[in-house]
Design an enzyme around this catalytic site. Structure first.
Site, PDB file in Angstrom:
ATOM      1  N   GLU A   1      42.149  34.672  37.404  1.00 32.87           N
ATOM      2  CA  GLU A   1      42.757  34.481  38.711  1.00 32.87           C
ATOM      3  C   GLU A   1      42.495  35.676  39.639  1.00 32.87           C
ATOM      4  O   GLU A   1      42.158  35.499  40.796  1.00 32.87           O
ATOM      5  CB  GLU A   1      44.278  34.287  38.514  1.00 32.87           C
ATOM      6  CG  GLU A   1      45.082  34.290  39.783  1.00 32.87           C
ATOM      7  CD  GLU A   1      45.312  32.897  40.330  1.00 32.87           C
ATOM      8  OE1 GLU A   1      44.872  31.939  39.665  1.00 32.87           O
ATOM      9  OE2 GLU A   1      45.909  32.783  41.408  1.00 32.87           O
ATOM     10  N   ASP A   2      42.669  36.876  39.106  1.00 33.03           N
ATOM     11  CA  ASP A   2      42.708  38.056  39.979  1.00 33.03           C
ATOM     12  C   ASP A   2      41.473  38.948  39.928  1.00 33.03           C
ATOM     13  O   ASP A   2      41.378  39.894  40.697  1.00 33.03           O
ATOM     14  CB  ASP A   2      43.934  38.923  39.628  1.00 33.03           C
ATOM     15  CG  ASP A   2      45.235  38.190  39.901  1.00 33.03           C
ATOM     16  OD1 ASP A   2      45.195  37.196  40.650  1.00 33.03           O
ATOM     17  OD2 ASP A   2      46.277  38.610  39.371  1.00 33.03           O
TER      18      ASP A   2
END
Ligand code: MN
Length: 749
Positions: A93-94
């Site tokens: 996600e990051d």
């Protein structure tokens, strides 16, 4: 916590390593296989990936995945695969790493879990409601693939809630609401009782800070008094348990801030009344699972020797575990101060299942052929729904939300089988829960041996028998009182299935008819037919033809042929769709009402109707049927609305609109009207079948709706039938009255 910003890089580094070591230590104490190497690698990978990133609080980002891994391991009881997935859960996600990278380093399973977690990372409440539902659906889809995705998501959510204070205030509110709305009920369903309670308390704290502070303060103030009461109560019990040679923990069960508030709000009672009702929990050690039940009842017996038992508050969750796997024996006794006190008795194993839920089942699972837990049944239900997707995602969310929130009831089948259902479930829900065929053909039920309608709401402990009839067909109205998502899905499927052959038959009849009369099958022709018969689309047209509600007659041919020739103008055919009130081919602008002066109010107006329509409308207030004494009222559109002579609304019209009243007479009327008949009598086995047999089979009268209510020995039956005229209704009433037990049968106006 703010001081972390001031830490030196070396101090920070040490703190991170210590936090991770803490996860490892906890894991090594667990019963899981010791796969430390892969956990170490996952940690190094995540630490590197999140390097230099900080959370809003200022602490290094990696502390969040470490905390999530710790919760997953120590509070939920998950193993190395989940710990790795938790450590890596925000990497895709990051950061720039992909799911493929994760798979390459850690294998397929961990990559799948991380992928599932990434997919549901957006949260359930997006900008658009349907997107929320879609997301939630994905969440569940993934969940049914691997329950661990949801369990890790729970850990993630719990840590975010614990650290919510450092979030931006607008985000706090959103996350807290979402937690209370979706995650806490889900945690409850998964049996994660401790997590559910904490999530609720934390959400409550952010949503109602003042109320939270007030209740927390009141708890502190009353602590000493409560401790004294508890010690008075528990001392003689503990003495007895010691005598019995048991190894156990006994403690006062504390109510959570949220549950106190909830009770104060919903029951409208003051703090003191809620809080004074405390509970005691006894958790005993027992190596032999087969002896647990006997020990529970021995403790039960010891307690009831000391205190007076509340006669109907014993709950045996051992013989019948809750849907989320919860097992315990509960009883309520009168304490020395005159208050009722609940005592919960559990073995260590039961206690772990209650606190850690699903994951604890694995720990105690014996052999491979362990019985499928109730939770799996629930998960399968969700999969059922997902396998048969409905067009509207919103509906899905709504039914599911309902299921997550509703508390449960347990009912018995006549064979003594137990069914767990959401509260508010009806007889028809039970029928569908047992089998789709039972649901489709259900006509009524017997609850505790009394006849009840399909829509009857059940209570816990009811014994439910489903009555069916081969001639029964599923009805769309049923959906309004179905509670379970499973039943709703199955009903919709049955309705669709029932309709399809009729539509197909209608399609065939239509094609045949058009061919016979040499009319082309084009949009203009179909639009014209739709207009004539007031149906919204082709499918409905075919359905009604197939069901013989529409009969294609010679009178249509001329108009349709003309229509077919004008097909070239697309706009014209569009116009017709909207002007379907006008059967006339000449009028292009038919919005104008037919002129009122056409009706001569001095003469009796003859009411006509045939397949082509009618020259009157039936008033909805009194719904007269052919043969009734009626009068006409010319409405603002110049149409004659027919009221029963004794209709109260007609009295008002007569008084106020004299010139618009016209005498009417039923003349050349065909088609069917709906009549409401009420039947009352003495209930006996089989009477309903006889009633239906007589009306529907012998008299061939179409029953549109049936409502039965039974009180004690008496039943009341409301029946809506389609009839040609009043004569049919009176002969129906006469015939029904010959059935043994029927006291009265009359039309209701
Ligand atoms: Mn996270």
């Amino acid at each position: 916590m703010e001081t972390k910003q001031a830490m030196s890089p070396a101090e920070e580094e040490r703190m991170i390593e210590e936090a991770f070591q803490d996860v490892l230590d906890g894991y090594l104490k667990s019963n899981h296989r010791k796969k430390v190497e892969i956990i170490e690698r996952a940690f190094r990978f995540a630490k590197e990936a999140h390097k230099g990133i900080r959370r809003r609080s200022g602490e290094p980002y990696i502390l969040h995945p470490i905390a999530v891994a710790k919760i997953a391991s120590q509070e939920i009881g998950l193993g190395s695969t989940s710990i790795c997935a938790a450590l890596l859960h925000d990497v895709v996600e990051d950061t720039d790493y992909t799911v493929e990278d994760i798979e390459q380093h850690f294998g397929k399973k961990i990559a799948q879990l991380v992928e599932g977690l990434t997919k549901i990372s957006g949260g359930i409440f997006g900008d658009k409601a349907s997107l929320q539902a879609e997301n939630f659906r994905k969440l569940l889809l993934t969940m049914s693939e691997d329950i661990r995705v949801v369990l890790i998501k729970m850990a993630d959510r719990l840590h975010n809630m614990r650290t919510l204070g450092s979030m931006a205030p607008n985000k706090q509110y959103k996350i807290a609401g979402e937690t209370l709305y979706i995650y806490a009920p889900l945690a409850h369903r998964l049996g994660l009782f401790a997590i559910k309670t904490e999530l609720e308390d934390l959400s409550f704290k952010y949503e109602h800070p003042a109320a939270y502070a007030r209740i927390a303060e009141q708890i502190r103030e009353s602590e000493a008094r409560r401790a004294a009461v508890y010690s008075d109560f528990s001392a003689p019990i503990k003495e007895k348990l010691d005598e019995m040679g048991l190894v156990y923990d006994a403690k006062a069960r504390l109510k959570s801030v949220y549950s106190i508030w909830n009770k104060m709000e919903t029951k409208h009672v003051p703090f003191k009344e809620v809080y004074d009702l405390y509970a005691m929990r006894i958790v005993f050690d027992c190596d032999d699972q087969s002896k647990e039940k006997a020990i529970c009842w021995a403790i039960y017996s010891a307690i009831t020797d000391i205190y007076k038992l509340h006669p109907d508050r014993t709950r045996d969750w051992i013989a019948v575990p809750k849907a989320n796997g919860y097992q315990a024996l509960h009883l309520t006794v009168m304490g020395p101060d005159g208050n009722w006190v609940e005592v919960q008795i559990r073995s260590r194993r039961m206690d772990e299942i209650a606190e850690k839920g699903f994951a604890a089942h694995w720990k105690y699972k014996i052999g491979e052929s362990d019985e499928e837990s109730e939770l799996n049944v629930w998960l399968r239900t969700i999969k059922d729904i997902l396998d048969n997707p409905e067009p509207s995602a919103i509906d899905f969310l709504d039914t599911l939300k309902l299921n997550l929130f509703a508390s449960e009831i347990v009912v018995f089948t006549p064979k003594g089988e137990l069914l767990t259902l959401p509260s508010g479930a009806t007889v028809l829900d039970v029928a569908f829960a047992l089998h789709s065929e039972l649901g489709i053909h259900c006509i009524a039920g017997k609850v505790n041996h009394k006849l009840v309608p399909l829509s009857h709401k059940l209570s816990s402990g009811d014994q439910v028998e489903v009555l069916t009839s081969k001639s029964q067909q599923p009805q769309p109205e049923w959906e309004s009182f179905l509670i379970t998502a499973k039943a709703k899905t199955r009903l919709r499927q049955a309705l669709r299935k029932n309709r399809q052959p009729v539509v197909a038959e209608g399609r065939r009849l239509l094609a045949e008819w058009l061919e016979t009369h040499d009319i082309p099958d084009n949009n203009a022709v179909i639009s014209k037919l739709q207009g004539t018969f007031h149906v919204p689309n082709r499918e409905e047209l075919c359905y009604q033809i197939g069901a013989q509600e529409i009969v294609l007659g010679e009178f249509l041919v001329k108009g349709l042929k003309k229509q077919a020739e004008s097909q070239s103008s697309g706009i014209f055919s569009k116009l017709l769709k909207f002007n379907r009130k006008s059967p006339s081919k000449e009028s292009d602008n038919t919005d104008e009402p037919s002129p009122r002066q056409e009706i001569n109010t001095k003469e009796t107006y003859e009411l006509h109707s045939d397949e082509n329509g009618s020259n009157y409308k039936i008033a909805e207030c009194c719904c007269p049927i052919p043969g009734d004494e009626v009068m006409g009222f010319i409405d603002d559109n110049g149409e004659v609305v027919v009221h029963a002579l004794n209709c109260p609304r007609a009295q008002v019209l007569k008084a106020g609109f004299g010139p618009r009243i016209v005498a009417t007479r039923w003349e050349r009327v065909s088609g069917k009207s709906l009549a409401h008949v009420r039947i009352e009598g003495i209930d006996r086995h089989g009477i309903l079948q006889e009633l239906i047999q007589m009306i529907s089979t012998n008299m061939v009268i179409d029953i549109r709706k049936l409502d039965i209510e039974a009180h004690d020995e008496v039943f009341e039956c409301d029946l809506w039938v389609r009839v040609g005229d009043v004569g049919v209704v009176s002969s129906l009433c006469d015939k029904v009255k010959t059935i043994d037990g029927v006291q009265s049968a009359a039309r209701i106006h």
